[in-house]
Design a protein around this motif. Structure first.
Motif, PDB file in Angstrom:
ATOM      1  N   PRO A  52      61.681  29.779  -5.567  1.00 56.31           N
ATOM      2  CA  PRO A  52      62.206  30.091  -6.995  1.00 56.31           C
ATOM      3  C   PRO A  52      63.672  30.691  -6.924  1.00 56.31           C
ATOM      4  N   ALA A  53      64.471  30.398  -8.094  1.00 54.21           N
ATOM      5  CA  ALA A  53      65.820  31.107  -8.000  1.00 54.21           C
ATOM      6  C   ALA A  53      65.759  31.967  -9.172  1.00 54.21           C
ATOM      7  N   SER A  54      66.575  32.915  -9.235  1.00 54.47           N
ATOM      8  CA  SER A  54      66.647  34.009 -10.347  1.00 54.47           C
ATOM      9  C   SER A  54      67.246  33.430 -11.633  1.00 54.47           C
ATOM     10  N   GLY A  55      66.558  33.612 -12.745  1.00 55.38           N
ATOM     11  CA  GLY A  55      66.980  33.272 -14.063  1.00 55.38           C
ATOM     12  C   GLY A  55      66.682  34.224 -15.203  1.00 55.38           C
ATOM     13  N   LYS A  56      66.797  33.785 -16.294  1.00 56.37           N
ATOM     14  CA  LYS A  56      66.574  35.110 -17.316  1.00 56.37           C
ATOM     15  C   LYS A  56      65.281  35.296 -17.436  1.00 56.37           C
ATOM     16  N   LYS A  57      64.241  33.896 -17.222  1.00 57.74           N
ATOM     17  CA  LYS A  57      63.066  34.302 -17.196  1.00 57.74           C
ATOM     18  C   LYS A  57      62.294  33.758 -15.905  1.00 57.74           C
ATOM     19  N   ASP A  68      70.297  22.174  -5.431  1.00 56.06           N
ATOM     20  CA  ASP A  68      70.443  23.867  -5.546  1.00 56.06           C
ATOM     21  C   ASP A  68      70.034  24.019  -6.948  1.00 56.06           C
ATOM     22  N   ASP A  69      70.250  25.482  -7.094  1.00 55.02           N
ATOM     23  CA  ASP A  69      69.856  26.039  -8.512  1.00 55.02           C
ATOM     24  C   ASP A  69      71.093  25.666  -9.428  1.00 55.02           C
ATOM     25  N   LYS A  70      72.115  25.042  -9.066  1.00 56.44           N
ATOM     26  CA  LYS A  70      72.960  24.574  -9.966  1.00 56.44           C
ATOM     27  C   LYS A  70      72.542  23.067 -10.825  1.00 56.44           C
ATOM     28  N   VAL A  71      71.664  22.379  -9.887  1.00 52.42           N
ATOM     29  CA  VAL A  71      71.045  21.134 -10.346  1.00 52.42           C
ATOM     30  C   VAL A  71      69.700  21.526 -10.959  1.00 52.42           C
ATOM     31  N   ILE A  72      69.058  22.135 -10.480  1.00 53.20           N
ATOM     32  CA  ILE A  72      67.775  22.517 -11.007  1.00 53.20           C
ATOM     33  C   ILE A  72      67.594  23.852 -11.880  1.00 53.20           C
ATOM     34  N   HIS A  73      68.118  23.766 -13.034  1.00 55.85           N
ATOM     35  CA  HIS A  73      67.836  25.058 -13.686  1.00 55.85           C
ATOM     36  C   HIS A  73      67.893  24.681 -15.151  1.00 55.85           C
ATOM     37  N   THR A  74      67.257  25.502 -16.265  1.00 54.95           N
ATOM     38  CA  THR A  74      67.305  25.453 -17.614  1.00 54.95           C
ATOM     39  C   THR A  74      67.953  26.768 -18.083  1.00 54.95           C
ATOM     40  N   TYR A 101      66.467  29.150 -18.896  1.00 58.46           N
ATOM     41  CA  TYR A 101      65.718  30.340 -18.502  1.00 58.46           C
ATOM     42  C   TYR A 101      65.436  30.648 -16.966  1.00 58.46           C
ATOM     43  N   SER A 102      65.117  29.273 -16.185  1.00 61.94           N
ATOM     44  CA  SER A 102      64.774  29.686 -14.926  1.00 61.94           C
ATOM     45  C   SER A 102      65.470  28.527 -14.067  1.00 61.94           C
ATOM     46  N   ALA A 103      65.251  28.630 -12.632  1.00 61.89           N
ATOM     47  CA  ALA A 103      65.959  27.927 -11.750  1.00 61.89           C
ATOM     48  C   ALA A 103      64.998  27.724 -10.526  1.00 61.89           C
ATOM     49  N   LEU A 104      65.364  26.719  -9.820  1.00 55.00           N
ATOM     50  CA  LEU A 104      64.841  26.689  -8.376  1.00 55.00           C
ATOM     51  C   LEU A 104      65.466  25.966  -7.436  1.00 55.00           C
ATOM     52  N   MET A 105      65.507  26.155  -6.099  1.00 57.48           N
ATOM     53  CA  MET A 105      66.041  25.374  -5.165  1.00 57.48           C
ATOM     54  C   MET A 105      64.767  24.498  -4.266  1.00 57.48           C
ATOM     55  N   SER A 106      65.375  23.335  -3.871  1.00 57.79           N
ATOM     56  CA  SER A 106      64.406  22.509  -3.057  1.00 57.79           C
ATOM     57  C   SER A 106      65.284  21.634  -2.003  1.00 57.79           C
ATOM     58  N   ASN A 151      55.461  25.379  -2.360  1.00 55.19           N
ATOM     59  CA  ASN A 151      56.290  26.452  -2.839  1.00 55.19           C
ATOM     60  C   ASN A 151      56.299  27.617  -2.048  1.00 55.19           C
ATOM     61  N   VAL A 152      57.312  28.392  -1.740  1.00 53.97           N
ATOM     62  CA  VAL A 152      57.270  29.138  -0.919  1.00 53.97           C
ATOM     63  C   VAL A 152      58.216  30.263  -1.585  1.00 53.97           C
ATOM     64  N   GLU A 153      57.937  31.524  -1.054  1.00 55.75           N
ATOM     65  CA  GLU A 153      58.593  32.759  -1.550  1.00 55.75           C
ATOM     66  C   GLU A 153      60.142  32.599  -1.466  1.00 55.75           C
ATOM     67  N   LEU A 154      60.828  33.338  -2.445  1.00 55.12           N
ATOM     68  CA  LEU A 154      62.246  33.664  -2.696  1.00 55.12           C
ATOM     69  C   LEU A 154      62.633  33.914  -1.186  1.00 55.12           C
ATOM     70  N   GLY A 155      63.736  32.979  -0.553  1.00 53.18           N
ATOM     71  CA  GLY A 155      64.463  33.334   0.534  1.00 53.18           C
ATOM     72  C   GLY A 155      63.528  32.811   1.776  1.00 53.18           C
TER      73      GLY A 155
END
Ligand code: FE2
Length: 389
Positions: A255-260, A225-231, A233-238, A199-203
């Motif tokens: 991490p990707a930005s989400g509501k939470k 991408d964050d279209k694949v891995i999201h709920t 509330y939240s998302a991530l990219m990998s 896990n690394v920092e955003l960016g």
């Protein structure tokens, strides 16, 4: 955020898979596999007992006061091709105590087995890696010589290079064999390390993708991408990096930005740095192994009943009745190449940081992308309980 990679093809889940990854990987750094993973922990003796009693690892070697080592205690634990080392500080000063104070327990070193530690160190440092240890010959007397060097990767995590060709002792100089280890838990199939996730920092994901490409010669195998891995509330990219022989697979998450708050951000907030999020152990009997691990007290993430209601439609026959999967909390996924069964533990230390995955592969070389959404929703329930969503 979708991006395509050269010759990449998106499958129906939206993951972009690079079929040519293994051919694209460079061979300037031959890696024979993962030699061991070292955790720095608060109490190595008790961590060792945890891996023995719950996970069936046999403690095979010890290093500490009784072997003339004054600043740390280490236990080497082995099961099939998996070697773990747990190391704790013996004094309040020094890098191990500092590491544990800041991060809690966590992965310090994902060590590679190599034929030439000097060439490995030279190839990686000349390509931009920061040295963690210059090549050294460690004299083990009658047991021979262990050669070792190391470089840093994300956060404070190291990759050591280990050459055991001229060493015949139990683990390394300074260690002694544990002659009569207490009986380890039985009946578990845990064979080898399948993949290690950072896990690394955003960016920073692309920075470390480039790092593994440039410094280690790895190639990118998959991009989620964050279209694949999201709920909701939240998302991530990998992105998943692999070496030329495919034995090393390192997904890198950001991490990707989400509501939470993303679970990746929760990790970063509590580990206070980039770090290793989980290690997947390959099994050939996930049902028996998870049953045994649960009996021994290992805690797994729970999946909701709704997940299993539609699972058979999605993955077809996976050789295990859906009811059995549900009782044990095992997930299934299928892609063009086959299917896999997987399950994730809860964090194994007090902080919501590192956890294990157990994975059984039947042709699929993926990582269970079809489960990501349900899985992250399950994690979010636990994040909410921790006040971290
Ligand atoms: Fe995984």
């Amino acid at each position: 955020m979708t991006e395509t990679i050269s010759k990449g093809v998106a499958n129906q889940t939206g993951a972009v898979i690079n079929k040519d990854a293994f051919a694209e990987a460079k061979d300037f750094l031959p890696l024979n596999g993962i030699d061991h993973v070292e955790f720095w922990v608060g109490n190595a003796r008790q961590a060792s007992a945890y891996y023995r009693a719950l996970w069936g690892f046999t403690p095979v070697a010890f290093s500490g006061l009784e072997t003339g080592i004054r600043d740390r205690a280490s236990y080497v634990l082995r099961r099939n091709d998996i070697t773990l080392v747990v190391t704790a500080p013996l004094t309040p000063d020094g890098e191990i105590a500092e590491h544990v104070r800041k991060h809690g327990d966590g992965v310090k070193d994902i060590a590679f087995a190599v034929d030439d530690v000097t060439a490995s160190w030279r190839e990686t440092t000349s390509r931009g890696a920061r040295s963690a240890m210059e090549p050294a010959e460690m004299d083990g007397g009658e047991d021979g010589i262990l050669r070792r060097s190391a470089v840093f990767t994300y956060g404070e995590v190291r990759h050591s290079f280990i050459d055991r060709h001229d060493y015949h002792g139990v683990f390394g100089p300074g260690y002694r064999r544990i002659k009569k280890p207490a009986r380890a838990a039985q009946g578990l199939s845990l064979l080898e390390i399948d993949h290690c996730v950072g896990n690394v920092e955003l960016g920073d994901m692309d920075r470390f993708v480039e790092f593994y490409k440039d410094v280690f010669g790895f190639a990118q195998l998959i991009h989620y991408d964050d279209k694949v891995i999201h709920t909701d509330y939240s998302a991530l990219m990998s992105k998943v990096m692999t070496n030329g022989n495919g034995r090393i697979k390192f997904p890198i998450n950001e991490p990707a930005s989400g509501k939470k708050k993303s679970q990746i951000q929760e990790f970063l907030d509590w580990y206070l740095d980039a770090g290793t999020q989980h290690i997947a152990l390959r099994t050939e009997d996930i049902v028996g192994t998870v049953r045994g691990l649960r009996e021994n007290g290992v805690e797994f993430l729970g999946m909701p009943h709704a997940y299993y209601e539609t699972l058979a439609d999605r993955v077809g026959d996976v050789g295990v009745p859906m009811e059995t999967l549900e009782v044990l909390g095992i997930e299934a996924d299928r892609d063009e190449e086959g299917y896999l069964l997987q399950i994730f533990t809860r964090p194994i230390q007090d902080r919501p940081t590192f956890f294990f995955e157990i994975i059984e592969r039947h042709g699929s070389r993926g990582f269970g992308v079809g489960n990501f959404k349900a899985l992250f929703e399950a994690i979010e329930i636990e994040q909410a309980r921790r006040g971290n969503l």
